[in-house]
Design a protein around this motif. Structure first.
Motif, PDB file in Angstrom:
ATOM      1  N   VAL A  76       0.864  -1.185   0.000  1.00  0.00           N
ATOM      2  CA  VAL A  76       0.000   0.000   0.000  1.00  0.00           C
ATOM      3  C   VAL A  76       0.895   1.227   0.000  1.00  0.00           C
ATOM      4  CG1 VAL A  76      -1.921  -1.136   1.186  1.00  0.00           C
ATOM      5  CG2 VAL A  76      -0.164   0.047   2.529  1.00  0.00           C
ATOM      6  N   GLN A  77       0.414   2.291  -0.623  1.00  0.00           N
ATOM      7  CA  GLN A  77       1.192   3.517  -0.696  1.00  0.00           C
ATOM      8  C   GLN A  77       0.737   4.570   0.315  1.00  0.00           C
ATOM      9  OE1 GLN A  77      -0.300   2.339  -3.971  1.00  0.00           O
ATOM     10  NE2 GLN A  77       1.421   0.925  -3.681  1.00  0.00           N
ATOM     11  N   LEU A  78      -0.403   4.329   0.918  1.00  0.00           N
ATOM     12  CA  LEU A  78      -0.982   5.269   1.876  1.00  0.00           C
ATOM     13  C   LEU A  78      -1.653   4.475   2.986  1.00  0.00           C
ATOM     14  CD1 LEU A  78      -1.913   8.311   2.463  1.00  0.00           C
ATOM     15  CD2 LEU A  78      -4.015   7.684   1.238  1.00  0.00           C
ATOM     16  N   ALA A  79      -1.611   4.993   4.203  1.00  0.00           N
ATOM     17  CA  ALA A  79      -2.277   4.288   5.305  1.00  0.00           C
ATOM     18  C   ALA A  79      -2.846   5.283   6.307  1.00  0.00           C
ATOM     19  CB  ALA A  79      -1.309   3.348   6.007  1.00  0.00           C
ATOM     20  N   TRP A  80      -4.016   4.930   6.845  1.00  0.00           N
ATOM     21  CA  TRP A  80      -4.622   5.654   7.960  1.00  0.00           C
ATOM     22  C   TRP A  80      -4.148   4.943   9.218  1.00  0.00           C
ATOM     23  CZ3 TRP A  80      -6.515   9.977   9.561  1.00  0.00           C
ATOM     24  CH2 TRP A  80      -7.447  10.071  10.600  1.00  0.00           C
ATOM     25  N   PHE A  81      -3.130   5.533   9.834  1.00  0.00           N
ATOM     26  CA  PHE A  81      -2.494   4.938  11.006  1.00  0.00           C
ATOM     27  C   PHE A  81      -2.914   5.662  12.278  1.00  0.00           C
ATOM     28  CE2 PHE A  81       1.249   3.654   8.171  1.00  0.00           C
ATOM     29  CZ  PHE A  81       0.992   2.293   8.264  1.00  0.00           C
ATOM     30  N   GLY A  82      -2.781   4.959  13.403  1.00  0.00           N
ATOM     31  CA  GLY A  82      -2.800   5.619  14.692  1.00  0.00           C
ATOM     32  C   GLY A  82      -1.432   6.239  14.943  1.00  0.00           C
ATOM     33  N   GLY A  83      -1.318   6.968  16.045  1.00  0.00           N
ATOM     34  CA  GLY A  83      -0.050   7.629  16.335  1.00  0.00           C
ATOM     35  C   GLY A  83       1.113   6.664  16.388  1.00  0.00           C
ATOM     36  N   LEU A  84       0.969   5.571  17.137  1.00  0.00           N
ATOM     37  CA  LEU A  84       2.047   4.606  17.303  1.00  0.00           C
ATOM     38  C   LEU A  84       2.323   3.833  16.028  1.00  0.00           C
ATOM     39  CD1 LEU A  84       4.119   3.054  18.975  1.00  0.00           C
ATOM     40  CD2 LEU A  84       2.260   1.565  19.768  1.00  0.00           C
ATOM     41  N   SER A  85       1.286   3.316  15.367  1.00  0.00           N
ATOM     42  CA  SER A  85       1.516   2.545  14.143  1.00  0.00           C
ATOM     43  C   SER A  85       2.147   3.409  13.063  1.00  0.00           C
ATOM     44  CB  SER A  85       0.220   1.892  13.651  1.00  0.00           C
ATOM     45  OG  SER A  85      -0.834   2.832  13.562  1.00  0.00           O
ATOM     46  N   GLY A  86       1.809   4.702  13.038  1.00  0.00           N
ATOM     47  CA  GLY A  86       2.446   5.607  12.092  1.00  0.00           C
ATOM     48  C   GLY A  86       3.928   5.772  12.379  1.00  0.00           C
ATOM     49  N   VAL A  87       4.273   5.923  13.641  1.00  0.00           N
ATOM     50  CA  VAL A  87       5.681   6.009  14.038  1.00  0.00           C
ATOM     51  C   VAL A  87       6.417   4.736  13.633  1.00  0.00           C
ATOM     52  CG1 VAL A  87       7.233   5.983  16.040  1.00  0.00           C
ATOM     53  CG2 VAL A  87       5.393   7.673  15.915  1.00  0.00           C
ATOM     54  N   GLN A  88       5.810   3.588  13.912  1.00  0.00           N
ATOM     55  CA  GLN A  88       6.440   2.306  13.571  1.00  0.00           C
ATOM     56  C   GLN A  88       6.675   2.193  12.068  1.00  0.00           C
ATOM     57  OE1 GLN A  88       3.345  -0.081  15.376  1.00  0.00           O
ATOM     58  NE2 GLN A  88       4.637  -0.636  17.122  1.00  0.00           N
ATOM     59  N   ALA A  89       5.678   2.567  11.278  1.00  0.00           N
ATOM     60  CA  ALA A  89       5.778   2.451   9.816  1.00  0.00           C
ATOM     61  C   ALA A  89       6.839   3.385   9.255  1.00  0.00           C
ATOM     62  CB  ALA A  89       4.423   2.751   9.180  1.00  0.00           C
ATOM     63  N   ARG A  90       6.877   4.618   9.736  1.00  0.00           N
ATOM     64  CA  ARG A  90       7.842   5.579   9.201  1.00  0.00           C
ATOM     65  C   ARG A  90       9.270   5.237   9.597  1.00  0.00           C
ATOM     66  NH1 ARG A  90       3.449   8.815  10.604  1.00  0.00           N
ATOM     67  NH2 ARG A  90       4.424   9.501  12.557  1.00  0.00           N
TER      68      ARG A  90
END
Length: 284
Positions: A76-90
């Protein structure tokens, strides 16, 4: 014209055609009932496709970690993440960026909820939680695990294992509400937006379960885009995508999140979340 130039021009044209015809995919953390998510994000896919002029597809996942993995693997090229999952992904995909967040995500919060069978009343003071059974949401949830655990340990001065008689992880906020309402667990932590929506729509029996404490605010959900998106979909695509998300005005679509609007976001907005995750040992 030399043959090599003709071939190079042909390959460039072929690549450009592929980029313009490629499917743009996105996912979202499964923080609620799957049918609700499908309804919400299928509508988002239609909106993005119309605005961006490319085919857009929503890819559902079964867990927060699966959303991060799909993003890491460029499924996937885009994701609706929570704060933590976004940090993990980036952290896993250098160059990826948080580009938009809900207006409310600038000052998000968690609720502690309790079954009415126990003697805990709503209060601004942090409740005494010793020896109750307790459920978080997903293990990787910001509002259902990370921040509640941080606030609990900060206010009690003890690790959660020393506070509760039994600890569970429901998997998502909707199940947390159901389990506390049914008395499977006496107390739980839940995303305030999911709770408020459940109350407004009559999906929770407030004679059986109640909010007993409201957390301080913190940054939470965001749209995060994969690095190299302009290489795959053309120069300026990331900026156009950002503006399309921020420009979402359809009231029905916004209400499905539910959010008042979307506003710009950046990676540094989530540095406090990363620090908390390190403090309680969820990331290195």
């Amino acid at each position: 014209m030399k043959l090599t130039h003709i071939l190079s021009a042909s390959l460039l044209s072929l690549f450009s055609t592929f980029a313009l015809s490629a499917t743009f995919t996105f996912t979202a953390i499964p923080d609620e009932d799957e049918s609700q998510l499908r309804t919400r994000f299928d509508k988002v896919a239609v909106y993005l496709s119309e605005q961006l002029g490319v085919e857009v597809k929503y890819i559902p996942v079964k867990s927060y970690s699966a959303a991060v993995t799909a993003f890491r693997n460029n499924q996937v090229q885009l994701a609706w993440f929570g704060g933590l999952s976004g940090v993990q992904a980036r952290r896993l995909v250098p160059g990826s960026e948080a580009i938009a967040q809900g207006f409310e995500d600038q000052f998000f919060k968690s609720y502690l909820i309790a079954n009415h069978s126990i003697d805990l009343m709503p209060s601004d003071n942090f409740p005494t939680l010793n020896n109750y059974t307790f459920t978080f949401g997903s293990k990787d949830s910001t509002s259902g695990r990370l921040m509640p655990q941080y606030f609990i340990e900060k206010n009690t001065g003890m690790p959660i294992e020393q506070i509760f008689k039994r600890i569970g992880f429901s998997g998502d906020h909707s199940r947390t509400i159901s389990q506390v309402e049914a008395g499977v667990y006496q107390v739980g932590a839940v995303n305030y937006k999911v709770w408020d929506t459940a109350v407004e729509t009559g999906k929770v029996d407030t004679s059986k379960v109640k909010v007993i404490w409201e957390s301080p605010t913190y940054q939470d959900y965001q749209w995060t885009v994969h690095s190299g998106i302009d290489n795959d979909f053309g120069a300026g695509f990331k900026d156009k995508l950002t503006q399309v998300l921020i420009g979402m005005t359809d009231k029905d679509l916004l209400a499905s999140f539910p959010r008042e609007s979307f506003v710009p976001a950046k990676n540094s907005d989530y540095e406090p979340i990363e620090r908390v995750a390190k403090t309680i040992g969820m990331i290195d």
